[in-house]
Scaffold this active site. Sequence first.
Site, short mmCIF file in Angstrom:
data_model
loop_
_atom_site.label_atom_id
_atom_site.label_comp_id
_atom_site.label_asym_id
_atom_site.label_seq_id
_atom_site.Cartn_x
_atom_site.Cartn_y
_atom_site.Cartn_z
N HIS A 1 53.48 1.08 1.33
CA HIS A 1 54.42 2.11 0.76
C HIS A 1 54.73 1.43 -0.53
O HIS A 1 55.86 0.86 -0.62
CB HIS A 1 55.46 2.44 1.62
CG HIS A 1 55.04 3.20 2.99
ND1 HIS A 1 54.88 4.52 3.22
CD2 HIS A 1 54.91 2.54 4.35
CE1 HIS A 1 54.55 4.83 4.65
NE2 HIS A 1 54.50 3.65 5.09
N ARG B 1 55.82 2.95 -3.21
CA ARG B 1 56.93 3.70 -3.69
C ARG B 1 56.80 4.09 -5.07
O ARG B 1 57.91 4.62 -5.62
CB ARG B 1 58.33 2.65 -3.75
CG ARG B 1 58.58 2.16 -2.20
CD ARG B 1 58.83 3.19 -1.33
NE ARG B 1 59.52 2.72 -0.01
CZ ARG B 1 59.64 3.02 1.00
NH1 ARG B 1 58.88 4.14 1.52
NH2 ARG B 1 59.90 2.55 2.29
N ASP C 1 52.45 -2.01 7.06
CA ASP C 1 53.50 -1.17 6.90
C ASP C 1 54.57 -1.64 6.06
O ASP C 1 55.78 -1.12 6.24
CB ASP C 1 54.11 -0.79 8.16
CG ASP C 1 54.84 0.80 8.19
OD1 ASP C 1 54.76 1.53 7.12
OD2 ASP C 1 55.44 1.06 8.94
N HIS D 1 62.86 -1.18 1.15
CA HIS D 1 64.20 -0.78 0.49
C HIS D 1 64.97 -1.73 0.02
O HIS D 1 64.88 -3.03 0.67
CB HIS D 1 64.82 0.06 1.71
CG HIS D 1 64.22 1.08 2.55
ND1 HIS D 1 64.13 2.31 1.78
CD2 HIS D 1 63.41 1.24 3.73
CE1 HIS D 1 63.34 3.09 2.82
NE2 HIS D 1 62.99 2.47 3.61
#
Length: 399
Positions: free
Chosen positions: A59, A61, A268, A272
């Site tokens: 991910h 982002r 994965d 954050h």
Amino acid sequence: MLIKNGKILVENGKIEKRDILIENGKIVKIDDNIMATQDIIVDASEKLILPGVIDVHTHMRDPGLTHKEDFESGSKACVKGGVTTFLDMPNTIPNTTTEENLKLKRELALGRCYCNFGFHFGGSREDNSEEIKKVNKYVASTKIFLNMSTGNMLVEDERVLEKLVNSSKLISVHAEGDMIKKAINLSKKYDKPFYLCHISTLEELELIRKAKKERVKIYAEVTPHHLFFSEENRDNLLRMKPELKSKIDCEALWQGIEDGTIDTIGTDHAPHRLEEKQEKIVFGIPSIENSFEMMLKAVETGKLELKKLVELTSTNPAKIFKLKNKYGISLGADADLIIIDLNKKYKILRKDIITKSGWSPYEGMETGGTIETTIVRGNIVYNKGDFYKKMGEEVRYDD
Ligand code: DOR
Ligand code: ZN
Ligand code: ZN
């Protein structure tokens, strides 16, 4: 480019010394002693050379959440960690659920990535099956969320699911627990291959084992964090979907690797920022920077064989997602390679982390070696802490 004296895995799983000749980004010769007539010669004496890691579950982002990561920072972390190709997930802002949003993402990645990249398209609860048909050729899969997770992309309506599945070539799913059952049934019912992301429990493995015996077209992925951590390690930082499970589940996952139930390792990578994680519970952890060197540790301690690690991190991902020219260390393949010093182990420290997240789940832990050099299509993009050209190119797919 000529890489001299490196050690590579040969057919029977043995490690032998070979030279590798690269021309126009491709491997053209692998031999005992290739004459050095090349301009660039890389000395890999005493080092291990493996195919670069293909991480099909990341991910990055970008766009929309670029304070957490973006294509530049994420791909930088990739090459430091031995990843030469990543596939990006669609739960960005906007979601990658239209041809236009895919185009936007592609433009953002172009020229900004140190390694190769590709995209998963997203299945939408608003039924975007017509968009799926348009982009199938240019994406790795359609990602469908069968459970709620970061990004609010859950699809529940059966009729919508049917249309999404039927219009896709391959479906990747976020499915936990009973939803694994549902994914297997969808695969059977519509005769479509399913890639089951981040398997985390013994029960899920049992379902997969049974379905594979019945020749259902499914593939299973495990993440390094579900292998290395269990619920005893859970704190505010170590929260993700699926959550960490019991030690028994962890052991079952290692067993699933050994008996072939598990096909791939995907990180994965779901960054954050540290402040965000400390403020409240947000699901997802960064991992692409350290996962492979931690998996080398697992090889060192006898948890799995090196040959198996290469299958899980490179050979199988390339096969499942039909990535063009990604055939590992073999003639004609893209020269996506990593040079590893297995004798140089180091402790992972927060101050050294380069992803925008600013932390690592593996802080304080010792690696099983060091990625010294990363080569993307015949170009050195990373060497001993220095980053070079952004050579990333979008992957293509075989029919
Ligand atoms: O923990 C997770 N984080 N699981 C997911 O499925 C999504 C991911 C994210 O994007 O943050
Ligand atoms: Zn997921
Ligand atoms: Zn994910």
